[in-house]
Design an enzyme around this catalytic site. Structure first.
Site, short mmCIF file in Angstrom:
data_model
loop_
_atom_site.label_atom_id
_atom_site.label_comp_id
_atom_site.label_asym_id
_atom_site.label_seq_id
_atom_site.Cartn_x
_atom_site.Cartn_y
_atom_site.Cartn_z
N THR A 254 1.47 -1.51 0.28
CA THR A 254 0.19 -0.15 0.39
C THR A 254 1.30 1.35 0.69
O THR A 254 2.46 0.94 0.68
CB THR A 254 -0.98 0.17 1.17
OG1 THR A 254 -0.29 0.16 2.62
CG2 THR A 254 -1.60 -0.98 1.00
N LYS B 232 -16.03 16.20 11.47
CA LYS B 232 -16.73 16.18 12.82
C LYS B 232 -16.66 17.81 12.79
O LYS B 232 -16.15 18.39 13.66
CB LYS B 232 -16.62 15.57 13.49
CG LYS B 232 -17.77 14.78 14.28
CD LYS B 232 -18.23 13.45 14.56
CE LYS B 232 -19.13 12.84 14.72
NZ LYS B 232 -18.72 11.47 15.11
N TRP C 147 -21.17 15.72 10.98
CA TRP C 147 -19.72 15.40 9.58
C TRP C 147 -20.21 16.13 8.25
O TRP C 147 -21.63 15.95 8.38
CB TRP C 147 -20.05 13.78 9.17
CG TRP C 147 -19.59 12.59 9.89
CD1 TRP C 147 -19.43 12.89 11.63
CD2 TRP C 147 -19.89 11.36 9.68
NE1 TRP C 147 -18.55 12.25 11.82
CE2 TRP C 147 -19.03 10.83 10.82
CE3 TRP C 147 -19.97 10.60 8.93
CZ2 TRP C 147 -18.95 9.65 10.93
CZ3 TRP C 147 -19.77 9.31 9.36
CH2 TRP C 147 -19.58 8.25 10.44
P1 ADP Z 1 -3.68 3.19 -0.16
O1 ADP Z 1 -4.56 2.44 0.52
O2 ADP Z 1 -2.30 2.78 -0.26
O3 ADP Z 1 -3.70 4.90 -0.61
P2 ADP Z 1 -4.84 2.54 -2.57
O4 ADP Z 1 -4.96 2.79 -4.05
O5 ADP Z 1 -5.17 1.11 -1.79
O6 ADP Z 1 -3.76 3.19 -1.52
O7 ADP Z 1 -6.10 3.21 -2.10
C1 ADP Z 1 -7.26 3.57 -1.26
C2 ADP Z 1 -8.56 4.49 -0.89
O8 ADP Z 1 -8.76 5.18 -2.13
C3 ADP Z 1 -9.24 3.51 -0.68
O9 ADP Z 1 -10.01 3.24 0.63
C4 ADP Z 1 -10.53 4.75 -1.10
O10 ADP Z 1 -10.22 5.74 0.15
C5 ADP Z 1 -9.65 6.20 -1.67
N1 ADP Z 1 -10.57 5.48 -3.57
C6 ADP Z 1 -10.17 4.97 -4.07
N2 ADP Z 1 -10.99 4.60 -5.07
C7 ADP Z 1 -11.89 6.14 -4.78
C8 ADP Z 1 -12.68 6.43 -5.50
N3 ADP Z 1 -13.29 6.39 -6.94
N4 ADP Z 1 -13.54 7.64 -4.61
C9 ADP Z 1 -12.45 7.93 -3.51
N5 ADP Z 1 -12.46 6.70 -3.17
C10 ADP Z 1 -11.61 6.41 -3.02
#
Ligand code: ADP
Length: 535
Positions: free
Chosen positions: A178, A432, A437
């Protein structure tokens, strides 16, 4: 229980390689390269060279389960690592070159890789980190020139005859870390089974819906969650595959879209913001492009609108994580929505991250862990479960899931009766204010459509009266001038009054290694900003 009597052939990546070669061996693959002319071959060529690679790895003493790292862009040689390394039984760790050098070292050491394959863009980096890579025995440059041993020299003497070994489908295949927006990188080890099931799921019409007529260009990186599985999905579908290497600037992408007849592409929003702006400025159209899958962070409605209304290109929003391979939900039409008419259908779809896909279960819980209503309004912590969701991080003794197998995504979302999911925030991004929220994503979405705004970022900052209040940072398009009053007026039409940011700052927005807004950095940068605020 009565046992079924069907074959238990394991789901292995090599089955995709074999199938692609047999079923559509002549379908083209073309690749840009870092410092060489473009490369052209087909799925048969990919399979043959992947087998040569597997033989070469075997000759070098690489055994099943050994790790092999790559530091590479979207090229055909990187694709060959996807198929050759995994097919041989070894594990490919796709290191993320956009991470800080210390984190790259951390991930390669943590993976315990025995080989590092790297593009020539990283020659200097590799030289500098080499003494700190504790387990790497062999270094190969993916470019054919240079002082180091090269990939081409490595595979060329090897035979292209190789019978893929059959082993447990739960064996590790690809290791992705990640990006570290939530702490130090954590390794997610995709199994053969999870990759194959994910590819089959992602190819369905409710998701990417790829066919043999498609020409697919992944603009998400192969090193970041396997470019959303596109190499595997396209190989199963028999789509022509176009690899852009490291050139994701609008002009380079457009050239490939036009020249290669790209119909389907995908990447994070920042790439498409630049591309749309470029198309607009040069009054061009994206040729035969029909669909773009966009994810990784929220897709501004204005982006989806521009693609459809100005260029007749459908945007499929994707929500997912490294931990989910990454496909979670995809925003595709349904008959229920279509019955409301085109306009309302798209307006609804564009405000959702996507809809439930077979293979991924979703649920929402409150702070006590109890399920909240799936009524499209009530937000809850988003939990996921399924055969392509992480169970345990690589090297960790603890499960990453609860006792029922649910993985907490760290996102806050709503789910409606039709199975559409809408992210309202990442748990740590929730603002918040006065006990209520505010969605930073909705605010960003609204601000992204304001005149002159290229990127909009919202963070919640500590506030003496309201606990937290939003701060909006906007970055202008090149040469554009942003007026704070105009942005405020623009927002007033779109959001409730108490959501209006207390301040708007015009500045460059910091991005993470994967091109997302770096909220951690923004919070540090503007810490204490509202400390003296009175109202
Ligand atoms: P990291 O978690 O290391 O930042 P990832 O690519 O695994 O990298 O990121 C996942 C996160 O990205 C999700 O948990 C979410 O918060 C965000 N995310 C991914 N796609 C979307 C989307 N279409 N809209 C909003 N947030 C998104």
């Amino acid at each position: 229980m009565l046992q079924g009597l069907m074959q238990a052939r394991p789901l292995l990546v090599s089955a995709i390689t074999d199938y692609a070669e047999q079923a559509h061996g002549k379908r083209e693959i073309t690749s840009r390269l870092v410092d060489e002319p473009d490369w052209r071959y087909d799925y048969r060529g990919l399979a043959q060279r992947s087998r040569k690679l597997a033989n070469a790895l075997l000759d070098l003493g690489i055994c099943a389960g050994d790790r092999v790292s790559s530091l590479a862009w979207n090229t055909h040689r990187h694709m060959e690592l996807f198929f050759g390394v995994t097919g041989s039984g070894a594990v490919l760790h796709t290191a993320n070159p956009r991470l800080h050098a210390d984190q790259i070292i951390y991930t390669i050491n943590h993976a315990g890789s025995r080989i590092l394959f790297f593009d020539s863009s990283f020659t200097k980096l590799v030289e500098s980190i080499r003494p700190r890579l504790l387990t790497v025995e062999h270094f190969f440059s993916l470019s054919p020139s240079g002082a180091a041993a090269t990939y081409e020299d490595f595979i060329s003497p090897a035979s292209s005859e190789f019978v893929w070994p059959i082993f447990d489908e739960n064996s590790g295949a690809i290791l992705c870390y990640t990006s570290g927006t939530t702490g130090s990188p954590k390794g997610v080890l995709y199994s053969h089974r999870s990759i194959v099931l994910h590819a089959m799921g992602a190819g369905l019409p409710a998701a990417f819906g790829l066919t043999a007529f498609d020409v697919v260009m992944p603009c998400s990186s192969l090193y970041h969650a396997t470019a959303w599985g596109l190499p595997f999905v396209a190989a199963i579908a028999g789509s022509k595959f176009v690899l852009p290497a490291d050139r994701l600037d609008p002009e380079s992408l457009h050239e490939l879209i036009e020249r290669e007849g790209v119909t389907f592409t995908g990447g994070v929003p920042t790439i498409w913001t630049a591309y749309l702006e470029w198309l607009d400025r040069l009054e061009k159209s994206p040729a035969g492009l029909r669909r773009v899958v966009i994810g990784g962070s929220a897709v501004p409605v204005s982006m989806a609108q521009s693609f459809l209304r100005q260029h007749n290109v459908e945007v499929l929003q994707l929500w997912g994580m490294t931990e989910t391979c990454p496909l979670g939900v995809v925003a595709t039409p349904t008959p229920q929505l279509a019955s409301r008419g085109e306009t309302e259908m798209w307006e609804t779809i564009w405000t959702r991250q996507g809809r439930l896909q077979f293979g991924i279960e979703l649920k929402l819980v409150d702070e006590a862990g109890c399920c909240v209503a799936h009524d499209g309004h009530t937000p809850g912590a988003l939990m996921v479960r399924g055969p392509w969701v992480v169970e345990r991080y690589f090297g960790s003794a603890e499960p990453a899931v609860d006792s029922e197998g649910w993985f907490n995504t760290g996102d806050v979302a709503t789910l409606d009766e039709d199975g559409f999911m809408r992210i309202t925030d990442r748990a740590k991004d929730v603002i918040k204010s006065g006990g209520e929220w505010i969605s930073s994503i909705d605010l960003e979405n609204a601000a992204a459509g304001a005149p002159g705004v290229k990127v909009a970022a919202v963070v919640g900052l500590a506030h003496p009266r309201w606990d937290e209040r939003p701060l909006l940072v906007v970055e202008p398009h090149e040469g554009a001038v942003i007026s704070i009053t105009v942005v405020m007026d623009h927002l007033r039409d779109k959001i409730v009054r108490w959501w209006l940011p207390d301040s708007i700052i015009i500045a460059e927005v910091p991005l993470t290694a994967t091109g997302k807004i770096d909220k951690k950095q923004l919070r540090i940068q503007y810490q204490g900003y509202y400390d003296d605020a009175k109202t």
